[in-house]
Structures are given as C-alpha cells and as structure tokens.
Design a protein around this motif. Structure first.
Motif, PDB file in Angstrom:
ATOM      1  N   SER A 374       0.979  -1.189   0.109  1.00 61.97           N
ATOM      2  CA  SER A 374      -0.082  -0.024  -0.011  1.00 61.97           C
ATOM      3  C   SER A 374       0.887   1.185   0.041  1.00 61.97           C
ATOM      4  O   SER A 374       0.448   2.316  -0.607  1.00 61.97           O
ATOM      5  CB  SER A 374      -1.005   0.099   1.104  1.00 61.97           C
ATOM      6  OG  SER A 374      -0.019   0.073   2.269  1.00 61.97           O
ATOM      7  N   SER A 536     -17.125  -3.202   2.402  1.00 59.55           N
ATOM      8  CA  SER A 536     -15.850  -2.380   2.992  1.00 59.55           C
ATOM      9  C   SER A 536     -16.223  -2.188   4.365  1.00 59.55           C
ATOM     10  O   SER A 536     -17.457  -2.071   5.104  1.00 59.55           O
ATOM     11  CB  SER A 536     -16.012  -0.671   2.466  1.00 59.55           C
ATOM     12  OG  SER A 536     -14.770  -0.157   2.758  1.00 59.55           O
ATOM     13  N   HIS A 681      -8.381   2.901  -6.816  1.00 60.88           N
ATOM     14  CA  HIS A 681      -8.797   1.363  -7.314  1.00 60.88           C
ATOM     15  C   HIS A 681      -9.816   1.233  -8.167  1.00 60.88           C
ATOM     16  O   HIS A 681     -10.070   0.549  -9.066  1.00 60.88           O
ATOM     17  CB  HIS A 681      -8.984   0.415  -6.259  1.00 60.88           C
ATOM     18  CG  HIS A 681      -7.820   0.072  -5.417  1.00 60.88           C
ATOM     19  ND1 HIS A 681      -7.336  -1.259  -5.564  1.00 60.88           N
ATOM     20  CD2 HIS A 681      -6.760   0.626  -4.649  1.00 60.88           C
ATOM     21  CE1 HIS A 681      -6.088  -1.400  -5.122  1.00 60.88           C
ATOM     22  NE2 HIS A 681      -5.700  -0.476  -4.427  1.00 60.88           N
ATOM     23  N   GLN A 698     -19.546  -2.864  -9.808  1.00 60.77           N
ATOM     24  CA  GLN A 698     -18.852  -3.555  -8.768  1.00 60.77           C
ATOM     25  C   GLN A 698     -18.655  -2.565  -7.649  1.00 60.77           C
ATOM     26  O   GLN A 698     -18.958  -1.407  -7.689  1.00 60.77           O
ATOM     27  CB  GLN A 698     -17.254  -3.965  -8.837  1.00 60.77           C
ATOM     28  CG  GLN A 698     -17.196  -4.775  -9.976  1.00 60.77           C
ATOM     29  CD  GLN A 698     -15.750  -4.823 -10.563  1.00 60.77           C
ATOM     30  OE1 GLN A 698     -15.475  -3.881 -11.292  1.00 60.77           O
ATOM     31  NE2 GLN A 698     -15.115  -6.039 -10.554  1.00 60.77           N
ATOM     32  N   VAL A 700     -16.342  -1.052  -4.476  1.00 57.64           N
ATOM     33  CA  VAL A 700     -14.748  -0.971  -3.881  1.00 57.64           C
ATOM     34  C   VAL A 700     -14.945  -0.833  -2.439  1.00 57.64           C
ATOM     35  O   VAL A 700     -15.680  -0.033  -1.922  1.00 57.64           O
ATOM     36  CB  VAL A 700     -14.115   0.074  -4.727  1.00 57.64           C
ATOM     37  CG1 VAL A 700     -12.832   0.381  -4.153  1.00 57.64           C
ATOM     38  CG2 VAL A 700     -13.771  -0.186  -6.015  1.00 57.64           C
ATOM     39  N   ARG A 706      -7.224  -4.710   2.987  1.00 62.45           N
ATOM     40  CA  ARG A 706      -6.658  -4.442   1.546  1.00 62.45           C
ATOM     41  C   ARG A 706      -8.129  -3.856   0.740  1.00 62.45           C
ATOM     42  O   ARG A 706      -9.141  -4.210   1.443  1.00 62.45           O
ATOM     43  CB  ARG A 706      -6.410  -5.970   1.084  1.00 62.45           C
ATOM     44  CG  ARG A 706      -5.157  -6.470   1.751  1.00 62.45           C
ATOM     45  CD  ARG A 706      -5.169  -7.984   1.125  1.00 62.45           C
ATOM     46  NE  ARG A 706      -3.715  -8.308   1.649  1.00 62.45           N
ATOM     47  CZ  ARG A 706      -2.570  -8.484   1.284  1.00 62.45           C
ATOM     48  NH1 ARG A 706      -2.450  -7.612   0.200  1.00 62.45           N
ATOM     49  NH2 ARG A 706      -1.456  -8.807   1.800  1.00 62.45           N
ATOM     50  N   GLN A 708     -10.662  -4.062  -2.055  1.00 58.69           N
ATOM     51  CA  GLN A 708     -10.897  -5.200  -2.838  1.00 58.69           C
ATOM     52  C   GLN A 708     -12.302  -4.722  -3.637  1.00 58.69           C
ATOM     53  O   GLN A 708     -12.904  -4.061  -3.231  1.00 58.69           O
ATOM     54  CB  GLN A 708     -11.006  -6.478  -2.139  1.00 58.69           C
ATOM     55  CG  GLN A 708     -12.427  -6.396  -1.206  1.00 58.69           C
ATOM     56  CD  GLN A 708     -12.235  -7.760  -0.451  1.00 58.69           C
ATOM     57  OE1 GLN A 708     -11.195  -8.347  -0.249  1.00 58.69           O
ATOM     58  NE2 GLN A 708     -13.458  -8.321  -0.203  1.00 58.69           N
ATOM     59  N   ALA A 709     -12.672  -5.533  -4.489  1.00 56.27           N
ATOM     60  CA  ALA A 709     -13.791  -5.336  -5.370  1.00 56.27           C
ATOM     61  C   ALA A 709     -14.956  -6.521  -5.138  1.00 56.27           C
ATOM     62  O   ALA A 709     -14.412  -7.497  -4.884  1.00 56.27           O
ATOM     63  CB  ALA A 709     -13.494  -5.282  -6.987  1.00 56.27           C
ATOM     64  N   THR A 710     -16.083  -6.149  -5.006  1.00 50.93           N
ATOM     65  CA  THR A 710     -17.123  -6.989  -4.874  1.00 50.93           C
ATOM     66  C   THR A 710     -18.249  -6.812  -5.692  1.00 50.93           C
ATOM     67  O   THR A 710     -18.646  -5.761  -6.027  1.00 50.93           O
ATOM     68  CB  THR A 710     -17.903  -6.935  -3.378  1.00 50.93           C
ATOM     69  OG1 THR A 710     -16.857  -7.050  -2.286  1.00 50.93           O
ATOM     70  CG2 THR A 710     -18.809  -8.063  -3.244  1.00 50.93           C
TER      71      THR A 710
END
Length: 759
Positions: A374, A536, A681, A698, A700, A706, A708-710
């Motif tokens: 990061s 998130s 991102h 998606q 974010v 971390r 990430q995308a869902t």
C-alpha cells in the motif's frame, strides 16, 4: 513511599507498564487500556515512571495503581507516567538493579510502550532475567525462594512512534495524531500561500520512514514530496521545478513541497528543506518560504483513532502478558487490517531496522518492499495526482467519458474522492464528467466536463462541490436517466456515496437488460459517516465524524468539571452502532447503547444501580453514549430522565444530541487518504473494464486492510436489509474492550485513592 506488597501472599499476577523513548499521542490511552484491562482480569498493576530509568531507580519510580489513577487521561498528549532515554538500563548493572526492583515487588510481567530501541532493550532484559535473578540470589540481594517463584519475565510490546515505522503493522501509536498536526499546518499554509501565489517547503519528521511525508502530501493536496525510501532520480531538481511550473500553468496559486527530515538523493546526500527552497527560488524565481514543524507533530490531543486503537492495543497487551507462560514467545502487539496482530518481538524489531539498512546501502527497492504494497501504491498514486498529465492516446482513439456522481447522506471526504477521480482519470486518458445533484441531476442532464484545474483545492474542503441528493431513482426516472447517459455519452459511472447511492446504482444494474444505456461499467465507492455499507469495513467520512464526536465530548466533559454530572450523548448511525461504540471507546464512555444489542429494562436497572454506587463512592462524571436508533422506546430523553429521577440528587443529568455536526467540517487526514486510495482502485477497475469492453458493476471497499472489489450481484446478500447495515460488522468484536475499560472490578484495590473523575 509506596507500599511494597508481600509477593508470597499475593494470589494474583502482578504486571507493570512503562513508556519509553520519544513520546507519542495515544500513549496515555494505551496505558489506561492496559491498566484497566489487567485490573478487570484480577491482576495487580504497577506503573513505572520515567521509563526504564524508573525501573532502575526503584522507590517512587514504581507505584501500584488503581482504576481511578488512569481516569480522565484519554484527551491528554504525551505520557502521564513520563518517559526517559535511560543510559543506566543499557548497562548490565542497571538491568540488575531493575530486575531486583521488580522481583521484590513480585512483578514478572511487563508491558513496554516505545520504539524499536525500547523494545530491543526489553527483549534483552527478558533473555537476561534468569541470570540476573541468579546473581541477585547469589549476592544475597534476594532470597532463592523469591528467585524460584519468578523464573521468567513475561513481556508484551506496543510501538509508540509518530513515524509509523514498524514493519508488519498498519499504524503505530501516535502516527495518526501527528498526521493531523501536519495536515492542519498544511491547510493553514495553503491559504496564505495561495493569497500571495507563494511556494512553501514543509519539513516533517521521519528520519528513515516517509509515511508522514507521503500521507500528508496526499492528504494536503501538495505538489511534490521527498521521502527516504524512494529518493528521486538524478536531475530531480529539474523535474520538480517543471512539475511546479506546469501546476501553476494549470491553475494553481500556490506550491507546497513536503520534505521528510531523512530525505536524500540516490547518492546518499541529504536533501534539506533549505536546499529545496533555494532551488525553487533560483529556477522559478518564486518567493519561497520554509516551515519546519518539528515537535509540534508530537504535541496536542490524540486523534480519535489514537484513542480507540491505543485503548484496544493496551487491552490486547494486557491479555497477552497475563496469558503468557515462561515458554511463550514475546510479541509486539499491533493493528493490521482492523484486527489485532501479534508479531514476534525481535522479528518485528529486526525487520524494522532492515529499512534504514537498505536505504544506507542504496537498495531502495528493498526499502519500499519492506514498507509494504500500500505504501508503494500510494507513492505512485501521489505522483499521478500531483503532476498535470499529458495523456497519450493512440492515433484516432477518442477518450472515454467517465461520470462522477454523489448520492446518499453527506460524508466529509467526498470532495477528496472527486478530486482524486478527476485527476487519476485524466492521467489515464479519460474525459471526466461531474454530475450535479445526484441521481436527479443525472436525470435532468446536469452533467459537465471537469478539468485538472477545476478540482484544485478540493482535497481539504468538506461538503460536496458536485452537490448531493438522497433520492433513489424511481421506475419513472429510469428512461430519463438512460437518455441523459446517452446524450452525455457516458461510458462509465463512478458513484460515491452512502446506502441510497448503492441502491440507486443497484437499480440501474438490475434494469440494464431493459435500458441499453445502463450497460456500462459502474463502481460504487463507500462514503457514509454511518459506516454501514456492504463490501467495506470502513467508509469515507467515518473517521471525520468520530473526531467530531470526540471533540464535542471533550468539551462536554470539561463543562462538567465543576459538578457531579451524568451525560447522555446521542450519536448518528441509524441502526449501525459504529459511531456510538467507537466514539464511546475513544471518549472513555462508561456505557454504550447499541441497536445491535438493544436495551432492556434489566439493563437500565443495572445502570441505575451502577450510577448510584459509583457516585456514592466519589465519582464526579459519568458518560453514556447512545446510538440514535438503539431503541425506539428508550429514547435519549427517556434515558436522561430515568437516570435523573433515580439519581435522587446524587448527580445532575444532561443530554446532548450531536446531530449534523458529525457530518460537517473538513475531512480528516485518514478520510482524505482513504478516499484517494479507494478511488484509485475504482478508476483502475473502470479503466480495465473500458479497455476490455466490459460492463461489470462492482463495489470497492477496504476489507482486512486491503482494497478489494465485490460484484454488485452480491450487494443484497451482504446486507441486513431490515436495518440497512452489513451482516458482518468487525467492530462489534470491540465490545469486550469497552466493558473491560469501563467496569471497575470488585473489590477495589486497597490503599488511598483520589475521588473518581470517571472516564
């Protein structure tokens, strides 16, 4: 002189807590968390004053402490038990005296809050312990039975360092507060710099770690940054001046360069703030000033994060050291990905020291690797955002058009997110569009192009410059929204907002088969002070709201300093209790009411009995935090009236509904960095989708540290739809911490105590 207990008669464990090395905001919260947790678990606790020197000197340097001795300290900077860089402890003779002073009090468990030097000294002390006690017994300083009763020293370490330089954890105690001090200064400097079209060079702490410099440059919207781990290439002066010149041409009225105190070039030559100033003045002919922040970065009240996180760390350290056995591995306790992380102590120290070693030998790639992915990512993001780009498109290729839309409730940091999206999108060759007024604005065609210069200065501004509405598109709105997307030639949509924003994006995703205009990539970025969004663990704006709560409660507590008073404070959050729990933990609340737990009549009866007994015992202040939807029947007003009626003039009761001040104000440094990181991102996801001809939707988010995308398809399954909150909420695991630091154990330790101030 303190009473020295007889170790042979003691039925409980005895632990000691000390702070060592440089002070850091949040150390008091960590001491409080450790002391109260240990007492809660039945241990006897000692504070060692003036760091290792107090342990060497003994006497008044080691004092038994009770519950109230660590009351009313969360808001205080520095360390209430003092710190010292002890030369005596570096010698074996000093450590021998320290061991004698501990074992004579029956102490064989130790929590140290300090930097890598303090922790390495702690590990050496642990290793030497059996030999030190053997020598003390041989010389007759202690008897053999006492030495045999304490064969090992059990330890736990916490890192107190504003530099945030411990490898293996996300944040060290004090780093967030220091970032607050720096960003506050940058915001103030920016206004005067813009007024005079002047350049400033700001030097921040960080001999071997560029965290404060890098993150303050991102959070402050600065133009250039110099950090130890990533020295600039030869000729950096030309590049820096070229970037500053282009920034002015793009509309900037000021230029701010951040220099870490340990910055150097690739030949190892120091880069000073004075040299940077002289370079700018000579090459750009600009009036340039230097500001060296120095120790102001260590001072001031701790941030909300440094209060709740340090309390959690102190709690975890106490549990760790009390559960330890002579065979246990010694750990440094830290936070990684919103979870407690335990790293073998010497491994953590050795890896941390590898960074300056890599810098000194010129292995900057290794230094960046040790700092983590990061850190490297944000270094690149800053470079992309700070330099006005010259997009390179293939011949005949038209830029793709990406629209930014805010919806839901207002959250501080939305402007930061929009600025990051515009600049990163332009850097990737896109045309960036702003939608004015949420989904109704999109329906009505209020879409306009945003340039690199249009978002100048948005980083630090609260509110939402693009406007925001809570409206979720109705069925009758969909056709008009589709036509607007087609008319504005929108190729992708970036939605930044709260639950209504997510619902609106989900509705467009559901209707894409009926409306071809909706068949575009869509990414949602969480921005809500309620912290109640799927995919998130943290949302943009939540940290700012927590800081607003803590600041308000600090003032409330101060207003009650001359009275015996109980306060019931109501926070926002709807059915999500994040603000209430974390605000309560950060402000030292004695009681937190959550919708997730509910409120029963039995609970209230227990609370009344507790208030009566505590005020009868000398308490002066009691604080309860209530989530606004904790109970439909037992409202904030009801609770205040109940506690007042049952107090029978033992105390006054007041209530405070904090309301929309939690949504106001400029975004905190954490929220500015989080917004930038999440949007980076999101823009990357949209860019990949556009390049591949995709049309995925998606979410974010930040999960376990971390990004990430869902998939949008999973949005509803992740939510408790009846209460508009995620099914899995990580922060609920902190409820035992609140109880451990707010509920004094019976019986209270013997000995004179000052009347309780509470909290």
């Amino acid at each position: 002189m303190p009473t020295v207990p007889d170790p042979d008669a003691a039925p409980t464990s005895r632990i000691a807590v000390l702070t060592s090395g440089g002070d850091a905001q949040g150390m008091n919260a960590a001491v409080r968390g450790a002391v109260r947790t240990a007492l809660h678990l039945g241990a006897e606790v000692f504070a060692i004053y003036e760091g290792y020197q107090g342990m060497v000197d003994g006497g008044d340097g080691i004092r038994q402490v009770g519950w109230d001795d660590v009351g009313n300290v969360l808001h205080r900077g520095g360390t209430m038990i003092g710190t010292y860089r002890s030369k005596d402890f570096r010698e074996r003779a000093g450590r021998l005296r320290a061991a004698a002073n501990l074992v004579e009090r029956g102490i064989d468990r130790l929590i140290v809050i300090g930097g890598d030097g303090s922790l390495s000294g702690l590990d050496l002390f642990r290793q030497e312990w059996p030999g030190l006690l053997a020598e003390l017994a041989d010389t007759g300083r202690i008897d053999q039975a006492l030495a045999d009763a304490h064969p090992a020293l059990m330890i736990a370490g916490l890192v107190g360092s504003i530099d945030n330089d411990l490898v293996g954890t996300d944040m060290t105690i004090g780093a967030d507060s220091a970032l607050h001090r720096i960003v506050d200064a940058i915001d103030a400097i920016a206004s005067t710099a813009a007024s005079h079209q002047r350049s400033f060079v700001v030097e921040v702490m960080g001999r071997h770690c560029g965290y404060l410099a890098l993150m303050s440059a991102i959070a402050g919207g600065c133009d250039y940054v110099l950090i130890p781990e990533h020295p600039p290439a030869d000729g950096w002066e030309d590049r820096m001046c070229a970037e500053l010149r282009r920034g002015r041409a793009a509309g900037r009225r000021d230029s701010i360069v951040i220099v870490a105190e340990g910055a150097q070039d690739r030949e190892g030559r120091p880069i000073t703030a004075a040299y940077v100033r002289d370079t700018i003045e000579q090459r750009l002919d600009e009036d340039t000033r230097v500001t060296i922040l120095g120790h102001v970065q260590r001072g001031g009240r701790p941030s909300a994060f440094d209060r709740w996180a340090s309390t959690w760390l102190g709690h975890a350290a106490a549990e760790e050291v009390l559960a330890a056995t002579p065979e246990s591995v010694a750990h440094v306790v830290g936070i990684r990905g919103n979870r407690i992380a335990k790293v073998p102590l010497m491994q953590a120290v050795e890896r941390t020291r590898e960074v300056p070693a890599a810098i000194s030998r010129g292995d900057y790639a290794e230094a960046m690797r040790l700092r983590g992915g990061s850190f490297t990512e944000m270094t690149q993001v800053f470079a992309e955002m700070s330099e006005p780009p010259v997009p390179a498109l293939a011949e005949g290729e038209a830029p793709r058009r990406v629209a930014i839309l805010h919806a839901g409730g207002l959250a501080p940091g939305m402007n930061t997110a929009a600025r990051a999206a515009v600049r990163l999108g332009i850097d990737r060759g896109h045309t960036m569009l702003g939608v004015r007024g949420g989904f109704p604005g999109l329906r009505d065609g209020q879409v306009e192009e945003l340039t690199w210069g249009d978002v100048e200065g948005w980083t630090s501004i609260g509110g939402a410059e693009l406007g925001i509405r809570r409206s979720v598109p109705d069925i009758e709105d969909l056709y008009a929204i589709g036509r607007s997307l087609e008319a504005s030639r929108v190729d992708a949509l970036l939605v930044v907002g709260g639950w209504n924003a997510y619902q609106g994006a989900h509705r467009l995703w559901e209707e894409r088969d009926r409306y071809p205009a909706f068949r575009i990539p869509v990414v949602c970025v969480p921005a809500s002070i309620d912290n109640n969004l799927p995919g998130s663990e943290l949302a943009i704006g939540t940290d700012t709201a927590l800081n607003a709560i803590v600041e308000a409660v600090d003032r409330i507590k101060q207003s009650a300093s001359a009275r015996r008073r109980c306060f019931v404070v109501e926070t926002m959050g709807r059915y999500c209790g994040y603000l209430a729990l974390m605000g309560g933990l950060a402000s030292g609340a004695e009681r937190v009411y959550l919708h997730e737990e509910g409120i029963t009549l039995d609970d209230l009866q227990d609370d009344v009995r507790r208030l009566r007994s505590s005020f009868d015992a000398g308490r002066r202040l009691y604080l309860a935090i209530r989530n606004e939807r904790a109970s439909e029947q037992y409202t904030t007003d009801f609770l205040a009236r109940l506690l007042d009626q049952e107090g029978q003039e033992r105390y006054d009761v007041r209530q405070a509904v904090l309301g929309h001040l939690q949504q106001g104000g400029d975004p905190s440094p954490f929220d500015r960095v989080l917004a930038t990181r999440l949007v980076a991102h999101a823009v990357d996801l949209l860019t990949e989708q556009l390049a591949a001809g995709g049309r995925e939707a998606q979410l974010v988010g930040l999960v376990a540290g971390r990004v990430q995308a869902t998939p949008m398809a999973r949005m509803l399954e992740l939510m408790d739809m009846a209460h508009r909150r995620p099914r899995d909420q990580w922060w609920l695991d902190l409820r035992p911490v609140v109880r451990a630091v707010s509920e004094p154990p019976p019986p209270v330790l013997a000995g004179p105590r000052a009347p309780s101030a509470g909290l």
